[in-house]
Motif scaffolding. Structure first.
Motif, PDB file in Angstrom:
ATOM      1  N   ASP A 140     -10.578   1.731  14.246  1.00  0.00           N
ATOM      2  CA  ASP A 140     -10.298   0.748  13.206  1.00  0.00           C
ATOM      3  C   ASP A 140     -11.582  -0.045  13.008  1.00  0.00           C
ATOM      4  N   GLU A 160     -14.221 -11.429  10.669  1.00  0.00           N
ATOM      5  CA  GLU A 160     -15.064 -10.684  11.623  1.00  0.00           C
ATOM      6  C   GLU A 160     -15.496  -9.359  11.015  1.00  0.00           C
ATOM      7  N   ARG A 197     -14.487  -3.312  19.526  1.00  0.00           N
ATOM      8  CA  ARG A 197     -13.687  -4.515  19.760  1.00  0.00           C
ATOM      9  C   ARG A 197     -12.482  -4.553  18.821  1.00  0.00           C
ATOM     10  N   ILE A 203     -30.813  -2.099  16.829  1.00  0.00           N
ATOM     11  CA  ILE A 203     -30.044  -3.308  17.177  1.00  0.00           C
ATOM     12  C   ILE A 203     -28.792  -3.373  16.304  1.00  0.00           C
ATOM     13  N   VAL A 225     -20.254  -0.108   7.455  1.00  0.00           N
ATOM     14  CA  VAL A 225     -21.420   0.175   6.594  1.00  0.00           C
ATOM     15  C   VAL A 225     -22.717  -0.016   7.391  1.00  0.00           C
ATOM     16  N   VAL A 246     -26.173  -0.830  17.490  1.00  0.00           N
ATOM     17  CA  VAL A 246     -25.495  -1.214  18.739  1.00  0.00           C
ATOM     18  C   VAL A 246     -24.475  -2.327  18.457  1.00  0.00           C
ATOM     19  N   VAL A 247     -24.886  -3.315  17.659  1.00  0.00           N
ATOM     20  CA  VAL A 247     -23.972  -4.422  17.329  1.00  0.00           C
ATOM     21  C   VAL A 247     -22.753  -3.881  16.567  1.00  0.00           C
ATOM     22  N   MET A 282     -18.790  -4.003  17.670  1.00  0.00           N
ATOM     23  CA  MET A 282     -17.768  -4.704  16.885  1.00  0.00           C
ATOM     24  C   MET A 282     -16.642  -3.758  16.471  1.00  0.00           C
ATOM     25  N   THR A 302     -10.217  -4.115   8.061  1.00  0.00           N
ATOM     26  CA  THR A 302     -10.444  -2.902   8.866  1.00  0.00           C
ATOM     27  C   THR A 302     -10.058  -1.653   8.084  1.00  0.00           C
ATOM     28  N   GLN A 337      -6.726  -3.969  17.701  1.00  0.00           N
ATOM     29  CA  GLN A 337      -5.636  -3.403  16.891  1.00  0.00           C
ATOM     30  C   GLN A 337      -4.658  -2.663  17.784  1.00  0.00           C
ATOM     31  N   VAL A 384     -14.890  -3.248   7.696  1.00  0.00           N
ATOM     32  CA  VAL A 384     -15.654  -2.510   6.681  1.00  0.00           C
ATOM     33  C   VAL A 384     -17.148  -2.865   6.707  1.00  0.00           C
TER      34      VAL A 384
END
Lengths: 350, 184
Positions: free
Chosen positions: A73, A62, A47, A36, A80, A39-40, A44, A66, A52, A76
């Motif tokens: 992009d 968010e 997006r 999960i 991780v 995928v998230v 992100m 970046t 950018q 950070v």
């Protein structure tokens, strides 16, 4: 959180019931946590990359600033999280090979397991960064109150391998204490309110209570569902993984909140050291008390206390600086000579 | 800024994507016996069955303890000794039914960590009174697979990577420094 519940259930299953395959429900739950998150994180990062490219700046709230990675992009925090999830997948395949060579899990502390645990820990660190950047939002603070206790509970698993190492202290105990120090000081540093240490410790206590009752229930209910008997002689011991979560951390958190509410340069290391020493000694004493086991030798107790003190101080110092990063980073370069915004409880930079 | 409802929806969708195709299939390995040793513990003869032979260090296996006439009405303890101090659960334990073979006593999924000689010592209580006995020394060969140091080195990469990331972040975060990549 999903990974945490999965591993707790799985350890309890091994202890109380036994039979194991790759496809037990507890394993699926453990894998799902990383899946999960992966995928998230990927969503992100995509997006942010699209935004950018379209010339829309990405709000650091968010997931952080970046970072350009290959053609992407990546905020950070999500970078991780995603890296941890990808490593989990990679080492999952290595673990499969390992089981081909050595058979089923006889020990928790095998090399691939350590790699899997550190991958999950990486994902948890990433989620703390994500929620940390959003500390001004309610969802960010709720996320921190859940992700910090998850890290406190989960990361000591990585140090399981040191449990029987011939050292004058217990590696897994002092690392657990250091992680607690890190998390409590981070909580105050990021949110900027001393009481947030108490909130995080309260959340850990709640997680602790839920896991304590849920793990044996889940293991036994699943055994019944699979038509398997519970091992002979099981039932009187406390649940194995929840028994290792430090108790009474709320008291330590009050101490941390007290120390950090004073504007002093040395407050973070002092708060960390206090957490380190108290938590290490508490963990040493708690194990024999709830398991009716032998008391820890005084030499080890002193060794753990002293090492916990030193590591806790280092953790407190480091945590304060990382909190400043998460609070103070901006997408624009800071003009030379202007200080970054640090945790406000110190009245300036950390 | 993404609204919270959309965040929750995205998390739920991600969870569903992962969990829906997964149907847990439970098929447990039978407890095989490929080698046996015999022990005379007083009046009781016990057959010790190993699921692997020869035994290798760190390799997991099932061990069954089958007393003549079955386990009904009998109880006992097991004491394993080896070249190093063993985990307390293995060094001294109460004989319990094997979780996947309930008509015999046994140990499931255990591994002996070190190469060397091990003995299994029994103390059995039953209708014919107390009996004690032990196996002849059982040889455990060296571990299979790559050297342990290599496995640990490969598996330390995620932890080292995480620490390296934190160190880099720490070093880049100094007052007045420009960010990692210039604003677009």
């Amino acid at each position: 959180m999903t990974s945490l519940f999965g591993i707790t259930w799985d350890v309890q299953w091994h202890d109380d019931v036994g039979p194991d395959t790759f496809f037990t429900l507890s394993h699926l739950m453990l894998y799902s946590g990383s899946a999960i998150a992966g995928v998230v994180a990927l969503t992100m990062v995509l997006r942010a990359t699209v935004a950018q490219r379209a010339g829309r700046p990405v709000d650091p709230k968010e997931g952080g600033r970046t970072v350009r990675v290959l053609a992407f992009d990546a905020p950070v925090g999500y970078l991780v999280v995603g890296t941890g999830a990808a490593m989990f997948l990679l080492y999952g395949t290595m673990d499969l090979w390992w089981h081909g060579v050595y058979g089923f899990d006889a020990i928790l502390g095998s090399p691939p397991h350590m790699a899997l645990f550190s991958s999950i820990t990486t994902t948890m660190v990433g989620s703390i960064i994500v929620f940390g950047y959003a500390h001004a939002e309610r969802w960010g603070r709720i996320g921190l109150a859940l992700s910090l206790p998850s890290l406190m509970t989960f990361s000591p698993l990585m140090f399981e391998a040191f449990e029987d190492a011939p050292l004058p202290f217990k590696g897994n105990i002092i690392m657990n204490a250091a992680v607690c120090a890190l998390c409590l000081v981070l909580a105050v540093g990021i949110v900027g309110r001393p009481v947030f240490a108490v909130v995080v410790a309260g959340a850990l206590a709640a997680v602790h209570v839920v896991l304590w009752f849920w793990a044996p229930w889940a293991a036994h209910a699943y055994a019944e569902l699979s038509g398997l008997p519970v091992r002979d002689g099981v039932g009187s011991e406390p649940p194995s993984l929840p028994a290792r979560i430090p108790m009474l951390l709320l008291i330590v958190a009050l101490l941390v909140a007290g120390v950090l509410s004073r504007v002093r340069r040395w407050a973070p290391p002092i708060a960390g050291a206090a957490t380190g020493v108290v938590t290490a000694v508490m963990l040493d004493l708690q194990a024999p008390l709830i398991n009716d086991g032998p008391m820890v030798p005084p030499g080890i107790l002193i060794g753990d206390g002293l090492t916990g003190l030193l590591l806790g101080a280092a953790a407190g110092y480091v945590a304060w600086r990382f909190a400043a990063m998460v609070r103070g980073e901006r997408r624009e370069p800071n003009p030379i000579g202007r200080t970054a915004v640090g945790p406000t409880v110190l009245g300036g930079t950390a | 800024m993404m609204p919270i409802r959309r965040k929750i929806a995205a998390a739920v969708a991600a969870g569903a994507l992962v969990l829906l195709p997964a149907a847990p299939a439970l098929a447990y390995e039978p407890v095989n016996v490929v080698h046996t040793e015999h022990v005379q513990a007083g009046p009781y003869e016990v057959t010790v069955g190993f699921s692997e032979w020869p035994l290798r260090a760190m390799q997991s296996m099932d061990v069954s303890f089958i007393p003549d006439g079955g386990i009904g009405g009998k109880s006992g303890t097991l004491h394993v000794t080896g070249p190093t101090r063993l985990h307390p659960n293995l060094a001294n334990s109460t004989l319990a039914r094997h979780p996947r073979k309930l008509d015999v006593w046994g140990l499931d999924v255990i591994a002996l960590d070190r190469q060397g000689e091990y003995t299994f010592e029994f103390r059995i209580d039953g209708p014919q009174g107390l009996g004690e006995g032990q196996t002849r020394p059982v040889e455990v060969l060296s571990q299979p697979g790559p050297p342990l140091a290599l496995s640990w080195a490969v598996c330390a990469i995620p932890l080292v990577g995480l620490l390296a990331f934190l160190v880099i972040a720490w070093r880049r975060h100094s007052v007045g420094r420009t960010p990692l990549h210039p604003p677009v």
